[in-house]
Design an enzyme around this catalytic site. Structure first.
Site, PDB file in Angstrom:
ATOM      1  N   ASN A 164       0.855  -1.193   0.000  1.00 40.09           N
ATOM      2  CA  ASN A 164       0.000   0.000   0.000  1.00 40.09           C
ATOM      3  C   ASN A 164       0.897   1.250   0.000  1.00 40.09           C
ATOM      4  O   ASN A 164       0.776   2.140   0.824  1.00 40.09           O
ATOM      5  CB  ASN A 164      -0.934  -0.025   1.222  1.00 40.09           C
ATOM      6  CG  ASN A 164      -2.077   0.958   1.078  1.00 40.09           C
ATOM      7  OD1 ASN A 164      -2.423   1.692   1.987  1.00 40.09           O
ATOM      8  ND2 ASN A 164      -2.652   1.025  -0.099  1.00 40.09           N
ATOM      9  N   LEU A 165       1.770   1.263  -0.992  1.00 38.68           N
ATOM     10  CA  LEU A 165       2.868   2.234  -1.004  1.00 38.68           C
ATOM     11  C   LEU A 165       2.395   3.656  -1.308  1.00 38.68           C
ATOM     12  O   LEU A 165       1.514   3.857  -2.134  1.00 38.68           O
ATOM     13  CB  LEU A 165       3.912   1.807  -2.043  1.00 38.68           C
ATOM     14  CG  LEU A 165       4.475   0.392  -1.868  1.00 38.68           C
ATOM     15  CD1 LEU A 165       5.523   0.099  -2.938  1.00 38.68           C
ATOM     16  CD2 LEU A 165       5.065   0.192  -0.485  1.00 38.68           C
ATOM     17  N   HIS A 166       3.002   4.622  -0.616  1.00 39.66           N
ATOM     18  CA  HIS A 166       2.756   6.040  -0.887  1.00 39.66           C
ATOM     19  C   HIS A 166       4.100   6.721  -1.094  1.00 39.66           C
ATOM     20  O   HIS A 166       5.161   6.059  -1.073  1.00 39.66           O
ATOM     21  CB  HIS A 166       1.957   6.686   0.250  1.00 39.66           C
ATOM     22  CG  HIS A 166       2.541   6.439   1.609  1.00 39.66           C
ATOM     23  ND1 HIS A 166       3.720   6.996   2.010  1.00 39.66           N
ATOM     24  CD2 HIS A 166       2.118   5.672   2.638  1.00 39.66           C
ATOM     25  CE1 HIS A 166       4.003   6.615   3.234  1.00 39.66           C
ATOM     26  NE2 HIS A 166       3.051   5.796   3.648  1.00 39.66           N
ATOM     27  N   SER A 167       4.077   8.051  -1.248  1.00 41.16           N
ATOM     28  CA  SER A 167       5.313   8.752  -1.602  1.00 41.16           C
ATOM     29  C   SER A 167       6.401   8.586  -0.542  1.00 41.16           C
ATOM     30  O   SER A 167       7.592   8.642  -0.847  1.00 41.16           O
ATOM     31  CB  SER A 167       5.028  10.224  -1.870  1.00 41.16           C
ATOM     32  OG  SER A 167       4.434  10.770  -0.726  1.00 41.16           O
ATOM     33  N   HIS A 217       7.145   5.812   1.094  1.00 45.35           N
ATOM     34  CA  HIS A 217       7.888   4.587   0.746  1.00 45.35           C
ATOM     35  C   HIS A 217       8.803   4.828  -0.448  1.00 45.35           C
ATOM     36  O   HIS A 217       9.934   4.339  -0.490  1.00 45.35           O
ATOM     37  CB  HIS A 217       6.921   3.460   0.373  1.00 45.35           C
ATOM     38  CG  HIS A 217       6.038   2.999   1.474  1.00 45.35           C
ATOM     39  ND1 HIS A 217       4.690   3.274   1.513  1.00 45.35           N
ATOM     40  CD2 HIS A 217       6.311   2.275   2.589  1.00 45.35           C
ATOM     41  CE1 HIS A 217       4.171   2.723   2.599  1.00 45.35           C
ATOM     42  NE2 HIS A 217       5.122   2.122   3.268  1.00 45.35           N
ATOM     43  N   GLN A 236       3.137  -8.625  13.772  1.00 40.35           N
ATOM     44  CA  GLN A 236       3.202  -7.283  14.361  1.00 40.35           C
ATOM     45  C   GLN A 236       1.823  -6.667  14.543  1.00 40.35           C
ATOM     46  O   GLN A 236       1.700  -5.508  14.925  1.00 40.35           O
ATOM     47  CB  GLN A 236       4.133  -6.373  13.563  1.00 40.35           C
ATOM     48  CG  GLN A 236       3.682  -6.008  12.172  1.00 40.35           C
ATOM     49  CD  GLN A 236       4.771  -5.279  11.404  1.00 40.35           C
ATOM     50  OE1 GLN A 236       5.685  -5.888  10.878  1.00 40.35           O
ATOM     51  NE2 GLN A 236       4.682  -3.947  11.321  1.00 40.35           N
ATOM     52  N   GLY A 286      11.832   4.659   7.175  1.00 36.83           N
ATOM     53  CA  GLY A 286      11.311   6.007   7.374  1.00 36.83           C
ATOM     54  C   GLY A 286      11.425   6.413   8.840  1.00 36.83           C
ATOM     55  O   GLY A 286      11.196   5.597   9.745  1.00 36.83           O
ATOM     56  N   SER A 302      -0.178   5.552   5.397  1.00 37.55           N
ATOM     57  CA  SER A 302      -1.328   4.768   4.913  1.00 37.55           C
ATOM     58  C   SER A 302      -2.545   5.036   5.802  1.00 37.55           C
ATOM     59  O   SER A 302      -3.685   4.953   5.362  1.00 37.55           O
ATOM     60  CB  SER A 302      -1.030   3.272   4.972  1.00 37.55           C
ATOM     61  OG  SER A 302       0.256   3.013   4.518  1.00 37.55           O
ATOM     62  N   ARG A 303      -2.282   5.372   7.070  1.00 40.45           N
ATOM     63  CA  ARG A 303      -3.396   5.554   8.019  1.00 40.45           C
ATOM     64  C   ARG A 303      -4.236   6.797   7.714  1.00 40.45           C
ATOM     65  O   ARG A 303      -5.362   6.905   8.179  1.00 40.45           O
ATOM     66  CB  ARG A 303      -2.858   5.669   9.441  1.00 40.45           C
ATOM     67  CG  ARG A 303      -2.175   4.409   9.886  1.00 40.45           C
ATOM     68  CD  ARG A 303      -1.470   4.639  11.171  1.00 40.45           C
ATOM     69  NE  ARG A 303      -0.618   3.515  11.498  1.00 40.45           N
ATOM     70  CZ  ARG A 303      -0.081   3.315  12.693  1.00 40.45           C
ATOM     71  NH1 ARG A 303      -0.328   4.156  13.656  1.00 40.45           N
ATOM     72  NH2 ARG A 303       0.688   2.298  12.925  1.00 40.45           N
TER      73      ARG A 303
HETATM   74  O1  PAF Z   1       7.387  -0.173   8.728  1.00 41.08           O
HETATM   75  C1  PAF Z   1       6.827  -1.151   8.204  1.00 41.08           C
HETATM   76  O2  PAF Z   1       6.159  -1.059   7.173  1.00 41.08           O
HETATM   77  C2  PAF Z   1       6.949  -2.525   8.871  1.00 41.08           C
HETATM   78  O3  PAF Z   1       6.963  -2.426  10.245  1.00 41.08           O
HETATM   79  C3  PAF Z   1       8.173  -3.317   8.370  1.00 41.08           C
HETATM   80  C4  PAF Z   1       9.476  -2.631   8.747  1.00 41.08           C
HETATM   81  C5  PAF Z   1       8.099  -3.491   6.865  1.00 41.08           C
HETATM   82  C6  PAF Z   1       8.202  -4.708   9.013  1.00 41.08           C
HETATM   83  O4  PAF Z   1       7.073  -5.444   8.668  1.00 41.08           O
END
Ligand code: PAF
Length: 280
Positions: free
Chosen positions: A32-35, A37, A61, A147, A186-187
């Site tokens: 769910n990539l944004h700028s 990332h 997690q 990040g 993303s939130r």
């Molecule tokens: O920051 C994230 O997106 C996640 O915590 C990571 C580092 C990819 C680990 O799943």
């Protein structure tokens, strides 16, 4: 960009890169990539010959009350974005590959993982350190790119790398922001139009607190109390607001010079986090 999904294919691709003597920058993500990332991929291209990214929604997690099944999965759009930013190799493993049964080993950074976000999300950081350890061992990167919006995550991972003598240089990339200061996340997708207006208050209050510290206000307890009130007055529910030492994220004292102001607050369905780090 080459995409691999199995560990065997990843190992083969990494072997080829290493045989050519090329350095690797690694950008682990949950998709769910944004700028924000993409700025990590950009940084990876600046420091290394090859950028490897991973997309894996890591179940360990997520807490029991956090909605893992509804986490946005947008693989095709994500791939296009990674290609446009010059990513060379993408790893998209299955859960059964990353956590084969019996699943007994975990990686943990003690104490730091239980503070701040770790207090309201028990085990979250153990899930992060475990998956990043596994991914680092598979990808064998020269550089790990993360990040700084997740300052606590970055500090915990840096500590893991240092304490375990892992041959990875950790690079933190500054948070990308909208014009009004709201951190890219993303939130933010969970915010209504009205909440989106309120959301920048979190970073504003963090920055005001930093300015007060720099201008000589030393009663951190009062600064924290005032900041929480400002957030509540704006319509947010503060989770925590902390003035900490950068090195170990423990509460700062008057003598500490390298500081970070960390905060999390609920706004509607979103739990927003942000921070600023500085030396005085
Ligand atoms: O920051 C994230 O997106 C996640 O915590 C990571 C580092 C990819 C680990 O799943």
């Amino acid at each position: 960009m080459k995409t691999v999904s199995t560990i065997a294919d990843l190992k083969q691709a990494i072997k080829e890169i290493k045989t050519e003597g090329k350095t690797i920058a690694f950008v682990p993500t949950m998709g769910n990539l944004h700028s924000g990332h993409l700025s990590l991929v950009h940084k990876g291209n600046e420091v290394a010959d090859v950028v490897v990214a991973s997309i894996f929604v890591n179940p360990t997690q997520f807490g029991e009350n956090e909605d893992l099944s509804n986490y946005p999965r947008t693989l095709e759009e994500d791939k296009k974005k990674l290609i446009s930013e010059g990513c060379n190799l993408l790893f998209t493993p299955e859960k059964s590959d990353m956590y084969p049964k019996p699943d007994l080993a975990v990686t943990q950074v003690k104490h730091m993982s239980t503070l701040h976000c770790g207090a309201s999300r028990p085990n979250h950081f153990n899930g992060v350190t475990t998956i990043v350890m596994k991914l680092f061992n598979l990808v064998q990167p020269d550089f790990g790119i993360f990040g700084l919006k997740d300052f606590q995550q970055f500090t915990i991972l840096k500590t893991m790398v240092k304490d375990m003598f892992m041959p990875v240089e950790m690079i933190g990339v500054d948070t990308g922001r909208a014009e009004d200061g709201l951190a890219h996340s993303s939130r933010n997708n969970y915010l209504t139009a009205e909440e989106r207006e309120i959301a920048p208050t979190l970073y504003q209050v963090i920055c005001e607190t930093k300015e007060k510290i720099i201008s000589g206000k030393h009663s951190f307890a009062n600064l924290i109390r005032d900041a929480k009130k400002q957030l509540a007055d704006a319509g947010m529910t503060p989770d925590y607001f902390a003035i900490c030492r950068q090195i170990d994220l423990n509460p700062a004292t008057e003598n500490d010079m390298d500081l970070v102001v960390l905060a999390a607050a609920y706004l509607g369905k979103a739990r927003l986090i942000d921070n600023t780090h500085f030396s005085r």
